[in-house]
Design an enzyme around this catalytic site. Structure first.
Site, mmCIF file in Angstrom:
data_model
loop_
_atom_site.group_PDB
_atom_site.id
_atom_site.type_symbol
_atom_site.label_atom_id
_atom_site.label_comp_id
_atom_site.label_asym_id
_atom_site.label_seq_id
_atom_site.Cartn_x
_atom_site.Cartn_y
_atom_site.Cartn_z
ATOM 1 N N HIS A 268 50.055 -4.608 29.305
ATOM 2 C CA HIS A 268 49.389 -3.785 28.517
ATOM 3 C C HIS A 268 49.142 -4.387 27.195
ATOM 4 C CE1 HIS A 268 47.533 -0.178 26.843
ATOM 5 N NE2 HIS A 268 48.641 0.715 26.764
ATOM 6 N N HIS A 307 41.321 -5.514 35.002
ATOM 7 C CA HIS A 307 41.269 -4.254 34.270
ATOM 8 C C HIS A 307 41.695 -3.098 35.115
ATOM 9 C CE1 HIS A 307 41.015 -1.296 31.096
ATOM 10 N NE2 HIS A 307 41.329 -2.140 30.438
ATOM 11 N N ASP A 363 42.230 -8.863 25.700
ATOM 12 C CA ASP A 363 43.405 -9.811 25.328
ATOM 13 C C ASP A 363 43.134 -11.231 25.646
ATOM 14 O OD1 ASP A 363 44.900 -7.857 24.436
ATOM 15 O OD2 ASP A 363 45.597 -7.384 26.355
HETATM 16 N N1 CMC Z 1 45.694 -12.528 37.996
HETATM 17 C C1 CMC Z 1 45.706 -12.384 39.303
HETATM 18 N N2 CMC Z 1 45.515 -11.411 40.174
HETATM 19 C C2 CMC Z 1 45.346 -10.160 39.757
HETATM 20 C C3 CMC Z 1 45.134 -9.930 38.276
HETATM 21 C C4 CMC Z 1 45.395 -11.156 37.401
HETATM 22 N N3 CMC Z 1 45.603 -10.796 35.985
HETATM 23 N N4 CMC Z 1 45.080 -8.797 38.059
HETATM 24 C C5 CMC Z 1 44.911 -8.058 39.133
HETATM 25 N N5 CMC Z 1 45.003 -8.998 40.133
HETATM 26 C C6 CMC Z 1 44.998 -8.888 41.584
HETATM 27 C C7 CMC Z 1 46.215 -8.220 42.254
HETATM 28 O O1 CMC Z 1 47.200 -8.950 42.524
HETATM 29 C C8 CMC Z 1 45.664 -7.308 43.459
HETATM 30 O O2 CMC Z 1 45.565 -8.228 44.453
HETATM 31 P P1 CMC Z 1 45.539 -7.750 45.967
HETATM 32 O O3 CMC Z 1 44.598 -6.539 45.872
HETATM 33 O O4 CMC Z 1 45.137 -8.979 46.826
HETATM 34 O O5 CMC Z 1 46.827 -7.276 46.066
HETATM 35 C C9 CMC Z 1 44.363 -6.673 42.838
HETATM 36 O O6 CMC Z 1 43.865 -8.020 41.915
HETATM 37 C C10 CMC Z 1 44.268 -5.715 42.169
HETATM 38 O O7 CMC Z 1 45.311 -5.599 41.083
HETATM 39 P P2 CMC Z 1 46.010 -4.326 40.530
HETATM 40 O O8 CMC Z 1 47.455 -4.932 39.940
HETATM 41 O O9 CMC Z 1 46.205 -3.462 41.751
HETATM 42 O O10 CMC Z 1 44.998 -3.682 39.518
HETATM 43 P P3 CMC Z 1 45.713 -2.762 38.530
HETATM 44 O O11 CMC Z 1 44.363 -2.020 38.030
HETATM 45 O O12 CMC Z 1 46.724 -1.999 39.056
HETATM 46 O O13 CMC Z 1 46.005 -3.711 37.012
HETATM 47 C C11 CMC Z 1 46.250 -5.070 35.286
HETATM 48 C C12 CMC Z 1 45.650 -3.860 35.989
HETATM 49 C C13 CMC Z 1 45.390 -5.101 33.980
HETATM 50 C C14 CMC Z 1 47.649 -4.601 34.799
HETATM 51 C C15 CMC Z 1 46.244 -6.170 36.070
HETATM 52 O O14 CMC Z 1 44.825 -6.702 36.076
HETATM 53 C C16 CMC Z 1 46.834 -7.275 35.207
HETATM 54 O O15 CMC Z 1 48.296 -7.599 35.422
HETATM 55 N N6 CMC Z 1 46.282 -8.306 34.472
HETATM 56 C C17 CMC Z 1 47.046 -9.171 33.545
HETATM 57 C C18 CMC Z 1 47.936 -8.476 32.463
HETATM 58 C C19 CMC Z 1 46.519 -8.153 31.423
HETATM 59 O O16 CMC Z 1 45.730 -8.770 31.183
HETATM 60 N N7 CMC Z 1 46.794 -7.084 30.827
HETATM 61 C C20 CMC Z 1 45.887 -6.540 29.767
HETATM 62 C C21 CMC Z 1 44.864 -5.237 30.307
HETATM 63 S S1 CMC Z 1 43.566 -5.013 29.154
HETATM 64 C C22 CMC Z 1 44.458 -4.701 27.588
HETATM 65 C C23 CMC Z 1 44.877 -3.263 27.733
HETATM 66 O O17 CMC Z 1 44.296 -2.248 27.491
HETATM 67 O O18 CMC Z 1 46.258 -2.943 27.788
#
Ligand code: CMC
Length: 429
Positions: A268, A307, A363
């Site tokens: 986050h 995201h 970010d």
């Molecule tokens: N790098 C590599 N793979 C990713 C990433 C990433 N940053 N984000 C998502 N994926 C993949 C994930 O492994 C999954 O793959 P599969 O379907 O093959 O298993 C797919 O994409 C869907 O991901 P998810 O984790 O189910 O997506 P989510 O909606 O639960 O998570 C997130 C969203 C922001 C937590 C995630 O994208 C992430 O961990 N990003 C990196 C951390 C980050 O930059 N966070 C800041 C978010 S914006 C600021 C805020 O509002 O906090």
């Protein structure tokens, strides 16, 4: 016109149920009527990360993740970032309308005159270890503030709520700056009422022996825009934490401490810090393909990408990229920017990122600007928290005032543990 309802057929019993559709949602409690017999508890909805569950009705922030739209109270983020200021946006987010010039003057006066913190709060901050993470200090200190303002528990009283809101928005930068000064062993700098919200924050962070701190207006504006972009983001993890904790009718300091704790996590608000550390670790452009391979092998996340809501682009990231150019006209270009640009270029052409709809989020570039404004890396999530305070408070107050639907948050679970059994004496285990 088609009927606004959903017909569900339970194949276990052959019975049909009609659920009303309102605002594109069906009421989850109605599923409890779907039973196989009188002893059946009824159906529940299983949604562990609240992926597709609307938990409230809100009038604050609108997001269309597919189109990359973000609006506060109906105003597009692009216009606010170009024309407004953080305090004006905070007023808008909290009150629902842009202020008149009189209202804005009064609001700025009110915030400016609540920036000083109690000396005991200063001493409290001073008792943390010198290397304590400032986000931990912020979380602890905001929680502790409820003990300094015990009347804050009168959450039904609108004047009392307004006072705590002013205090929190005004004092958050002071606590953050005091935490930073403590970590580097420097005396604190008290607020300067002649400066704007963001300029005063820079003064409290950076002022040395000069009589008056003179911040660069371009950098002050850049920080103000970053604060505008972070002011609210509807039902994200930290805002949900504030709403859930606040639903117990606790005071707003305690509810916001929960929000800060949620924001601290690397998925986050801690992501801006994680991006910077990732870029530093990459070190040079030739190391990028190796990281991309690791990410695709699911051995690492590409921090600052992806995201839950935006599946096309994050409108905040677009604005920040332009802002970065303005800042780097003024201060030496951050060498990590070239690594970030190359990383983005490679990732956006790669099938993995295209298929997973992974784009830079807010970010990805914000940390590079923060670093060039001379903020230490561990202050990045704190900056996010200062800006998000207005959103948290607006969401908290909206929840408190929703008399019809506001009840204590209490999710259900699917119990898969041991069946009832008899206690076994210790010598028999
Ligand atoms: N790098 C590599 N793979 C990713 C990433 C990433 N940053 N984000 C998502 N994926 C993949 C994930 O492994 C999954 O793959 P599969 O379907 O093959 O298993 C797919 O994409 C869907 O991901 P998810 O984790 O189910 O997506 P989510 O909606 O639960 O998570 C997130 C969203 C922001 C937590 C995630 O994208 C992430 O961990 N990003 C990196 C951390 C980050 O930059 N966070 C800041 C978010 S914006 C600021 C805020 O509002 O906090």
């Amino acid at each position: 016109m088609a009927e606004e309802s959903l017909t569900v057929r339970d194949n276990r019993t052959g019975k049909e149920y009609v659920l009303p559709i309102t605002n594109g949602t069906v009421p989850a409690p109605k599923f409890r009527d779907i039973k196989t017999g009188p002893d059946d508890f009824g159906l529940m909805c299983y949604d562990p990360a609240l992926n597709n569950t609307a938990v409230c009705k809100s009038r604050i922030t609108y997001i269309d993740g597919d189109k990359g739209i973000l609006e506060y109270r109906g105003y597009p983020i692009e216009q606010l970032a170009e024309k407004s200021t953080y305090l004006e946006v905070a007023y808008l987010v909290l009150h629902g309308e842009l202020p008149t010039s009189e209202q804005l003057k009064q609001w700025i006066h009110d915030i400016t005159h609540h920036t000083i913190i109690h000396e005991n709060i200063k001493r409290f901050i001073g008792s943390f270890h010198h290397d304590a993470h400032p986000m931990g200090i912020l979380c602890g200190t905001v929680g502790a503030m409820s003990t300094f303002y015990p009347s804050a528990k009168n959450i039904e009283d609108s004047e009392c709520r307004a006072l705590q809101i002013r205090r929190l928005i005004a004092k958050m930068p002071t606590i953050a700056a005091f935490a930073y000064r403590h970590s580097v062993g420097m005396p604190v700098v008290y607020p300067d009422n002649d400066l704007s919200y963001t300029a005063n924050f820079l003064s409290m962070m950076n002022k040395m022996t000069e009589l008056k701190y003179q911040p660069d207006p371009v950098l002050v504006r850049a920080l103000d825009v970053l604060f505008i972009l972070h002011a609210d983001h509807e039902q994200n993890c930290s805002t949900s934490a504030v709403r859930v904790v606040g639903s117990s009718r606790v005071d707003p300091y305690s509810a916001l401490a929960a929000g800060i704790a949620a924001l601290y996590g690397p998925l986050h608000g801690g992501a801006n810090e994680a991006v910077l550390r990732m870029l530093q670790e990459i070190g040079s452009k030739d190391k990028i393909p190796a990281l991309i391979r690791k990410v695709k092998a699911k051995e690492a996340l590409l921090m600052g990408f992806g995201h839950r809501v935006y599946k096309n682009f994050d409108p905040r990231a677009k604005i920040i990229k332009v802002l970065a150019d303005q800042v780097f006209d003024r201060v030496p270009r951050n060498p990590l920017l070239d690594i970030a640009l190359e990383l983005e270029r490679i990732a956006l052409q790669d099938d993995y990122f295209i298929q997973h709809k992974l784009y830079p989020n807010v970010d990805f570039y914000s940390g590079l600007i923060y670093q060039s404004l001379r903020f230490p890396v561990d202050m990045f999530p704190v900056l996010f928290a200062i800006a998000r305070t207005s959103g948290w408070l607006a969401q908290w107050e909206e929840m408190i005032l929703d008399e019809k639907e506001q009840r204590i948050a209490r999710p259900r679970q699917v119990y898969l543990g041991a069946k009832r059994r008899e206690y076994v004496a210790i010598e028999k285990r």
